[in-house]
Design a protein around this motif. Structure first.
Motif, PDB file in Angstrom:
ATOM      1  N   GLU A 164       0.797  -1.226   0.000  1.00 29.50           N
ATOM      2  CA  GLU A 164       0.000   0.000   0.000  1.00 29.50           C
ATOM      3  C   GLU A 164       0.828   1.273   0.000  1.00 29.50           C
ATOM      4  O   GLU A 164       0.274   2.356  -0.016  1.00 29.50           O
ATOM      5  N   ASN A 165       2.145   1.172   0.005  1.00 29.92           N
ATOM      6  CA  ASN A 165       2.940   2.392  -0.003  1.00 29.92           C
ATOM      7  C   ASN A 165       3.748   2.577  -1.279  1.00 29.92           C
ATOM      8  O   ASN A 165       4.465   3.546  -1.422  1.00 29.92           O
TER       9      ASN A 165
ATOM     10  N   SER B  20       1.092   8.117   0.312  1.00 30.76           N
ATOM     11  CA  SER B  20       0.418   8.479   1.556  1.00 30.76           C
ATOM     12  C   SER B  20      -1.084   8.408   1.323  1.00 30.76           C
ATOM     13  O   SER B  20      -1.642   9.237   0.593  1.00 30.76           O
ATOM     14  N   ILE B  21      -1.713   7.431   1.914  1.00 29.23           N
ATOM     15  CA  ILE B  21      -3.165   7.283   1.792  1.00 29.23           C
ATOM     16  C   ILE B  21      -3.872   8.453   2.486  1.00 29.23           C
ATOM     17  O   ILE B  21      -4.889   8.942   2.017  1.00 29.23           O
TER      18      ILE B  21
ATOM     19  N   ARG C 262      -2.961  11.533   0.348  1.00 28.40           N
ATOM     20  CA  ARG C 262      -3.315  11.235  -1.039  1.00 28.40           C
ATOM     21  C   ARG C 262      -2.287  11.783  -2.028  1.00 28.40           C
ATOM     22  O   ARG C 262      -2.615  12.429  -3.011  1.00 28.40           O
TER      23      ARG C 262
ATOM     24  N   LEU D 129      -5.827   4.907  -7.641  1.00 23.77           N
ATOM     25  CA  LEU D 129      -5.405   5.048  -6.250  1.00 23.77           C
ATOM     26  C   LEU D 129      -6.025   6.269  -5.578  1.00 23.77           C
ATOM     27  O   LEU D 129      -5.831   6.476  -4.390  1.00 23.77           O
TER      28      LEU D 129
END
Length: 183
Positions: A58-59, A82-83, A86, A120
């Motif tokens: 996820e990164n 960075s979720i 964003r 994403l």
């Protein structure tokens, strides 16, 4: 997942089998690595194996850039994703010098930016490069990025200090449906 770029090039996820080709040797080629830190410390096959086994979490998203005849010729990535904020850092390396200057960076970059913004749900994609890296500076601009700043004497290359130039692209700067950059 394979994304076709044109009749000669495509991108796909990086695979362990890529270690059987020239991929590990790109990092020993000081011309290929002249504007990144990859060539400063030698890496083992175990290093690359561990790297490939932990990518596409996820990164980061790392794709192999491939040519129909020559196979795996480079990598392109969104890293430090960075979720929460964003955003993600754009990176690219064309390891097979035979494919330099053919526009593959822009073709694969556009596909990765589209993936980052629309799959994403990123708001911003950015990159930084040495002020002396004319190729990457041109690529960033051709991808619609704008220069956002500069860190003076931030990088040490070939015995001298060089500025780091930072570029960024916002979701609002792009309309892929119309094929336009709005900035």
């Amino acid at each position: 997942m394979i994304y076709t770029l044109n009749d000669q090039y495509y991108v796909r996820p990086l695979r362990l089998s890529d270690l059987e080709g020239d991929y590990p040797f790109w990092f020993e080629d000081q011309e290929v690595c002249q504007f990144n830190s990859h060539g400063k410390f030698f890496k083992t096959i175990d290093y690359f194996r561990q790297y490939i086994e932990t990518i596409n979490l996820e990164n980061k998203v790392v794709w192999a850039i491939c040519h129909q005849a020559d196979g795996h010729i480079g990598n392109i990535a969104l890293q430090n994703i960075s979720i929460i904020n964003r955003n993600a850092e754009f990176a690219i390396m064309i390891g097979n010098k035979k494919h330099w200057g053919k526009g593959i960076g822009k073709m694969s970059g556009l596909k990765l930016i589209q993936h980052g913004l629309y799959k994403l749900n990123l708001e911003r994609i950015y990159c930084g490069t040495a002020d002396t890296n004319i190729g990457m500076k041109s690529l960033a601009i051709s991808l619609g990025m704008v220069e956002e700043g500069r860190r003076r004497k931030h990088l040490f290359f070939n015995g001298k200090w060089v500025d780091l130039v930072e570029y960024g692209l916002l979701r609002e700067d792009v309309d892929f449906e119309k094929g336009l950059y709005l900035s």
